[in-house]
Design a protein around this motif. Structure first.
Motif, PDB file in Angstrom:
ATOM      1  N   GLY A   1       0.819  -1.207   0.000  1.00  0.00           N
ATOM      2  CA  GLY A   1       0.000   0.000   0.000  1.00  0.00           C
ATOM      3  C   GLY A   1       0.848   1.249   0.000  1.00  0.00           C
ATOM      4  N   ALA A   2       0.239   2.365   0.392  1.00  0.00           N
ATOM      5  CA  ALA A   2       0.868   3.679   0.288  1.00  0.00           C
ATOM      6  C   ALA A   2       1.814   3.940   1.456  1.00  0.00           C
ATOM      7  CB  ALA A   2      -0.196   4.766   0.225  1.00  0.00           C
ATOM      8  N   HIS A   3       2.935   4.609   1.161  1.00  0.00           N
ATOM      9  CA  HIS A   3       3.910   5.014   2.164  1.00  0.00           C
ATOM     10  C   HIS A   3       4.462   6.389   1.790  1.00  0.00           C
ATOM     11  CE1 HIS A   3       4.131   1.044   4.179  1.00  0.00           C
ATOM     12  NE2 HIS A   3       3.898   0.570   2.954  1.00  0.00           N
ATOM     13  N   ASN A   4       5.195   6.958   2.738  1.00  0.00           N
ATOM     14  CA  ASN A   4       5.762   8.291   2.516  1.00  0.00           C
ATOM     15  C   ASN A   4       7.224   8.274   2.907  1.00  0.00           C
ATOM     16  OD1 ASN A   4       6.501  11.077   3.993  1.00  0.00           O
ATOM     17  ND2 ASN A   4       5.204  11.466   2.219  1.00  0.00           N
ATOM     18  N   ILE A   5       8.061   8.951   2.106  1.00  0.00           N
ATOM     19  CA  ILE A   5       9.483   9.077   2.427  1.00  0.00           C
ATOM     20  C   ILE A   5       9.844  10.548   2.515  1.00  0.00           C
ATOM     21  CG2 ILE A   5      10.157   8.921  -0.008  1.00  0.00           C
ATOM     22  CD1 ILE A   5      12.760   7.597   0.907  1.00  0.00           C
ATOM     23  N   ALA A   6      10.691  10.888   3.475  1.00  0.00           N
ATOM     24  CA  ALA A   6      11.178  12.264   3.637  1.00  0.00           C
ATOM     25  C   ALA A   6      12.694  12.226   3.690  1.00  0.00           C
ATOM     26  CB  ALA A   6      10.608  12.892   4.904  1.00  0.00           C
ATOM     27  N   ILE A   7      13.344  12.965   2.779  1.00  0.00           N
ATOM     28  CA  ILE A   7      14.804  13.106   2.776  1.00  0.00           C
ATOM     29  C   ILE A   7      15.118  14.463   3.396  1.00  0.00           C
ATOM     30  CG2 ILE A   7      16.881  13.162   1.374  1.00  0.00           C
ATOM     31  CD1 ILE A   7      15.436  11.500  -0.718  1.00  0.00           C
ATOM     32  N   GLU A   8      15.642  14.446   4.613  1.00  0.00           N
ATOM     33  CA  GLU A   8      15.882  15.685   5.349  1.00  0.00           C
ATOM     34  C   GLU A   8      17.301  16.179   5.105  1.00  0.00           C
ATOM     35  OE1 GLU A   8      12.878  14.573   9.065  1.00  0.00           O
ATOM     36  OE2 GLU A   8      14.864  15.414   9.456  1.00  0.00           O
ATOM     37  N   SER A   9      17.414  17.450   4.834  1.00  0.00           N
ATOM     38  CA  SER A   9      18.701  18.112   4.672  1.00  0.00           C
ATOM     39  C   SER A   9      18.698  19.362   5.539  1.00  0.00           C
ATOM     40  CB  SER A   9      18.931  18.477   3.196  1.00  0.00           C
ATOM     41  OG  SER A   9      18.833  17.327   2.369  1.00  0.00           O
ATOM     42  N   THR A  10      19.845  19.942   5.696  1.00  0.00           N
ATOM     43  CA  THR A  10      19.907  21.165   6.497  1.00  0.00           C
ATOM     44  C   THR A  10      19.160  22.309   5.848  1.00  0.00           C
ATOM     45  OG1 THR A  10      22.004  21.743   5.440  1.00  0.00           O
ATOM     46  CG2 THR A  10      22.109  20.515   7.527  1.00  0.00           C
ATOM     47  N   THR A  11      18.904  22.192   4.534  1.00  0.00           N
ATOM     48  CA  THR A  11      18.179  23.246   3.811  1.00  0.00           C
ATOM     49  C   THR A  11      16.682  22.984   3.727  1.00  0.00           C
ATOM     50  OG1 THR A  11      18.646  22.110   1.732  1.00  0.00           O
ATOM     51  CG2 THR A  11      20.193  23.831   2.424  1.00  0.00           C
ATOM     52  N   GLY A  12      16.210  21.863   4.268  1.00  0.00           N
ATOM     53  CA  GLY A  12      14.785  21.558   4.216  1.00  0.00           C
ATOM     54  C   GLY A  12      14.562  20.079   3.962  1.00  0.00           C
ATOM     55  N   THR A  13      13.326  19.733   3.678  1.00  0.00           N
ATOM     56  CA  THR A  13      12.951  18.330   3.511  1.00  0.00           C
ATOM     57  C   THR A  13      12.229  18.136   2.197  1.00  0.00           C
ATOM     58  OG1 THR A  13      12.730  18.048   5.903  1.00  0.00           O
ATOM     59  CG2 THR A  13      11.669  16.394   4.499  1.00  0.00           C
ATOM     60  N   ALA A  14      12.673  17.128   1.414  1.00  0.00           N
ATOM     61  CA  ALA A  14      11.982  16.724   0.189  1.00  0.00           C
ATOM     62  C   ALA A  14      11.182  15.457   0.494  1.00  0.00           C
ATOM     63  CB  ALA A  14      12.973  16.459  -0.937  1.00  0.00           C
ATOM     64  N   THR A  15       9.920  15.436   0.073  1.00  0.00           N
ATOM     65  CA  THR A  15       9.060  14.300   0.382  1.00  0.00           C
ATOM     66  C   THR A  15       8.507  13.678  -0.887  1.00  0.00           C
ATOM     67  OG1 THR A  15       7.075  15.689   0.584  1.00  0.00           O
ATOM     68  CG2 THR A  15       8.391  15.310   2.582  1.00  0.00           C
ATOM     69  N   ALA A  16       8.095  12.439  -0.776  1.00  0.00           N
ATOM     70  CA  ALA A  16       7.480  11.730  -1.897  1.00  0.00           C
ATOM     71  C   ALA A  16       6.573  10.636  -1.356  1.00  0.00           C
ATOM     72  CB  ALA A  16       8.536  11.123  -2.822  1.00  0.00           C
ATOM     73  N   ASP A  17       5.552  10.308  -2.133  1.00  0.00           N
ATOM     74  CA  ASP A  17       4.681   9.178  -1.828  1.00  0.00           C
ATOM     75  C   ASP A  17       5.062   8.012  -2.737  1.00  0.00           C
ATOM     76  OD1 ASP A  17       1.986  11.510  -1.548  1.00  0.00           O
ATOM     77  OD2 ASP A  17       3.134  10.607   0.071  1.00  0.00           O
ATOM     78  N   PHE A  18       5.009   6.804  -2.194  1.00  0.00           N
ATOM     79  CA  PHE A  18       5.249   5.636  -3.023  1.00  0.00           C
ATOM     80  C   PHE A  18       4.383   4.492  -2.553  1.00  0.00           C
ATOM     81  CE2 PHE A  18       8.153   5.235   0.506  1.00  0.00           C
ATOM     82  CZ  PHE A  18       8.236   3.882   0.786  1.00  0.00           C
ATOM     83  N   SER A  19       4.197   3.504  -3.415  1.00  0.00           N
ATOM     84  CA  SER A  19       3.351   2.358  -3.104  1.00  0.00           C
ATOM     85  C   SER A  19       4.183   1.096  -3.139  1.00  0.00           C
ATOM     86  CB  SER A  19       2.202   2.255  -4.114  1.00  0.00           C
ATOM     87  OG  SER A  19       1.419   3.415  -4.094  1.00  0.00           O
ATOM     88  N   VAL A  20       3.909   0.197  -2.198  1.00  0.00           N
ATOM     89  CA  VAL A  20       4.599  -1.084  -2.131  1.00  0.00           C
ATOM     90  C   VAL A  20       3.661  -2.158  -2.663  1.00  0.00           C
ATOM     91  CG1 VAL A  20       5.588  -2.821  -0.621  1.00  0.00           C
ATOM     92  CG2 VAL A  20       6.055  -0.405  -0.210  1.00  0.00           C
TER      93      VAL A  20
END
Length: 742
Positions: A615-634
């Motif tokens: 099903g659906a999941h979320n990933i967050a790549i955190e950096s000192t300049t902010g966070t990039a996020t994405a949704d993905f499905s397994v």
């Protein structure tokens, strides 16, 4: 001298093999005029034609007396109905697109693999991929394949031109907003009769994606790089012409839909084929061959409306709205919106006319449109949208929780959803909308009941003006005598050896208040003291949060046997990387994922994916300049079959099987209307080399014994090439007499 020439000849050959350049690309030619429709363009779409390794040239193939290249130019630039005209119409002349071309010596770009390599395996296509990991990697290879072909065509001296090569353009014309990125690339593959099945989310499906592998050297240290692109395969067997035009075009259904993704629009259909918007937007179910218009919500998201063309309703009463698609960008109101607290939704209303006297792209009787959509009702269309979402997407939505849906009607196609004269819609128990008059291009409706009261917000009060509400554009509040936005240093005087100087007063040019008094500067000494180093000014760091370049909406396998992994790429610099979170849980580096530069590339390992629920999941790549996020499905793919045994060294290698496909299919002939893959079905799900096929090549060691060397596996391709180059270099140096024991 002959030996030295031979040495440098070998060196140059190896550098070319390793794709090492010796000189920068010089830009030739200046921007030239264009067709009448696009002479004042502010957006460039670069079109490249591409054919696969097993295919012949096709840009000059003739259909109904017209070449493919001219048919495409009609379809994008000059015909009565075209991709450029569609968006110029939808934007009320705010988006003026021109499509230019890059040819390789006047023809299409040749790719390195056969068409079947980028399709699924079958008895008819033995070279196709067999696993989801192979599929993901070959989708990545397809991007790098045409990107490399573009780079080579430019390095070989080909220029940007019009469709027949009679006009040459500067490379700068590809970047109208001067952000260092090519505005858009459209890759058009050759139409085929091969019997290769293409399904949604396959590498050869029509879709939009991101690829930054094209690089053009503009000189003076400036580089132009690719970003978003679309790819399409057209059907030329059936062409279309408007009644008042003699320029044949292909079906514009897919080209217009995919170009919408380039601008940021998302799919309004559902992955299970539920369509809460259907015929009311080309991003839902596009009409073929010429799609209908966009919804007022989408025009707002793209910045094609303002406070006068899209107004906010806060009180009951009667309101007039002009027909969508006919306003000229002046003060004509083409839509309204109202907050509905009871539903936590925003109500959008617009007048759509699908009859013969409707707007250019909404009206159905234009000879090009399929008869199945000829009964769409005209009138006031009411939408419900989730608040605070700029670009709505229904791909992962469900009934009761759509990002955007059309209200009213009984048909699943929404063909009867519009409100005609004297029709009413009970939005909620406390809110009702009724159409009271339709006169030409103006519709009048009455709205009764409770709606969200408007609260002014945003803007900034200054020393001379009140704040302007960002929503309704009206002034509110009080003047702020302490807020001076326009400051200027006045009265500055240079010091001399005879007189003091003055730094000048900091003065507000709006209210003329002296915000900061200046200071006296001492006279210059007769003998100036030793100079002090200038203080360093810290660099200004732009306030721009990182974004996810690859991986959003990806589908990944949880089966560890597939070794697919999942790759996500943030545009944040790798030296600012902090951590990775999945579903708000911090992951352990090198156990759950790997991280590498370029910009920041995170690969979720198969062992970690195996533990995730489907099903659906979320990933967050955190950096000192902010966070990039994405949704993905397994998803849970079946385990792949064990690899075939490697034949002994003495066994003959069977020849590659050719393709014998005869299907002249196109996305326009698929029963299910428009689709999208890379932007919506996980085209960025590339897992580096972990998804490479388990193949090997044979090499001989120094004693002549056969050994297996993984192909781009334990040693990557570059390392293998470098080792071969070193061996050649040793032999050349011995040949030149430098040493016999190197």
């Amino acid at each position: 001298m002959k030996k030295i020439c031979t040495f440098f000849g070998l060196l140059i050959s190896m550098c070319l093999l390793l794709n090492v350049g010796f000189s920068s690309l010089s830009v030739k030619g200046a921007a030239a005029g264009n067709t009448e429709q696009t002479s004042d363009s502010n957006f460039t779409n670069l079109i490249v034609f591409a054919r696969f390794a097993d295919e012949n040239e096709f840009v000059n193939d003739i259909y109904q007396g017209v070449s493919v290249r001219e048919i495409i130019d009609n379809s994008y630039n000059t015909a009565y109905y075209s991709v450029g005209d569609y968006y110029r119409n939808a934007s009320s002349d705010k988006l003026r697109m021109n499509s230019l071309y890059l040819f390789d010596n006047g023809g299409s770009l040749q790719l390195k693999h056969e068409r079947g390599y980028y399709a699924g395996y079958s008895a008819d296509n033995p070279i196709g991929y067999k696993t989801s990991g192979e599929k993901a990697y070959r989708m990545y290879e397809l991007r790098t394949d045409w990107s490399a072909a573009i780079n080579k065509a430019i390095q070989d001296g080909n220029h940007i031109t019009n469709y027949n090569g009679s006009q040459t353009y500067s490379y700068e014309d590809l970047d109208k907003n001067r952000d260092g990125k090519i505005d858009s690339i459209t890759v058009i593959y050759k139409n085929t009769t091969q019997n290769i099945v293409i399904n949604r989310s396959d590498p050869l499906w029509n879709y939009k994606d991101y690829a930054d592998y094209v690089e053009i050297n503009l000189g003076d240290g400036r580089m132009l790089q690719s970003q978003y692109y679309v790819q399409v395969i057209n059907n030329y067997s059936t062409l279309y012409m408007a009644n008042n035009d003699q320029k044949p075009i292909v079906s514009l259904k897919s080209p217009i839909h995919e170009m919408g993704h380039i601008f940021g629009l998302l799919d309004l259909y559902n992955s299970s084929n539920q369509t809460p918007v259907y015929f009311m937007s080309a991003m839902a179910n596009a009409i073929s061959p010429v799609p209908q218009g966009l919804s007022i919500k989408e025009k707002e998201a793209l910045g094609w409306t303002d406070h006068s063309t899209l107004k906010t309703i806060t009180e009951p009463g009667k309101y007039k709205v002009k027909l969508s698609g006919t306003a000229t960008g002046t003060d004509d109101c083409i839509g309204y919106k109202a907050g509905i607290p009871e539903l936590n939704r925003t109500l959008y209303l617009e007048y759509r006319n699908f009859s013969t006297d409707g707007s250019k792209y909404d009206k159905l009787e234009k000879q090009l449109t399929n008869s199945e959509t000829s009964n769409i009702k005209s009138g006031l269309v009411c939408y419900l949208a989730q608040p605070d979402i700029r670009f709505p997407s229904n791909l992962n939505g469900k009934p009761g929780n759509w990002a955007l849906e059309v209200m009213g009607g009984t048909q699943s196609t929404k063909s009867d959803a519009a409100l005609g004269l004297n029709d009413s819609l009970q939005v909620t128990d406390k809110l009702k909308v009724t159409v009271t008059a339709i006169e030409g291009e103006v519709l009048t409706f009455q709205i009764e009941g409770e709606m969200e009261q408007h609260v002014h917000s945003g803007g900034q009060a200054t020393c001379t003006k009140k704040a302007v509400c960002e929503e309704c554009r009206e002034e509110y509040g009080e003047i702020d005598p302490t807020c001076h936005l326009n400051l200027q240093r006045q009265g500055f005087k240079e010091p001399t050896q005879e007189e003091n100087g003055y730094t000048g007063d900091l003065v507000c040019t709006d209210c003329h208040t002296i915000v900061e008094a200046g200071e006296v500067i001492d006279k210059l000494p007769v003998t100036p003291p030793e100079g002090k180093p200038e203080p360093e000014i810290p660099p200004v760091v732009p306030d721009k949060p990182p974004v996810m370049l690859e991986g959003d909406k990806a589908e990944v396998s949880k089966n560890p046997d597939n070794h697919s992994g999942a790759v996500f790429r943030s545009d944040a610099s790798f030296d600012t990387f902090v951590r990775v979170m999945v579903d708000n849980i911090e992951l352990v580096r090198d156990r759950d994922y790997t991280a590498r530069s370029g910009s920041t590339i995170i690969t979720l390992l198969p062992s970690f994916l195996a533990g995730l629920s489907e099903g659906a999941h979320n990933i967050a790549i955190e950096s000192t300049t902010g966070t990039a996020t994405a949704d993905f499905s397994v998803i849970s793919d079946p385990a792949p079959a064990p690899p075939a045994p490697v034949p002994p060294a003495s066994a003959p290698v069977p020849p590659a099987s050719g393709n014998t496909n005869t299907d002249d299919s196109s996305t326009d002939t698929v029963a299910d209307p428009v689709s999208e893959t890379a932007s919506t079905a996980g085209s960025a799900n590339v897992s580096g080399n972990s998804s490479l096929p388990d193949t090997a090549q044979m090499k001989k060691d120094s004693s002549g014994t056969d050994i297996k060397s993984p192909q781009c596996g334990e040693k990557n391709c570059f390392t293998l090439l470098l080792e071969d180059f070193i061996e050649i270099l040793k032999k050349v140096l011995i040949f030149l007499g430098f040493s016999s024991k190197i």
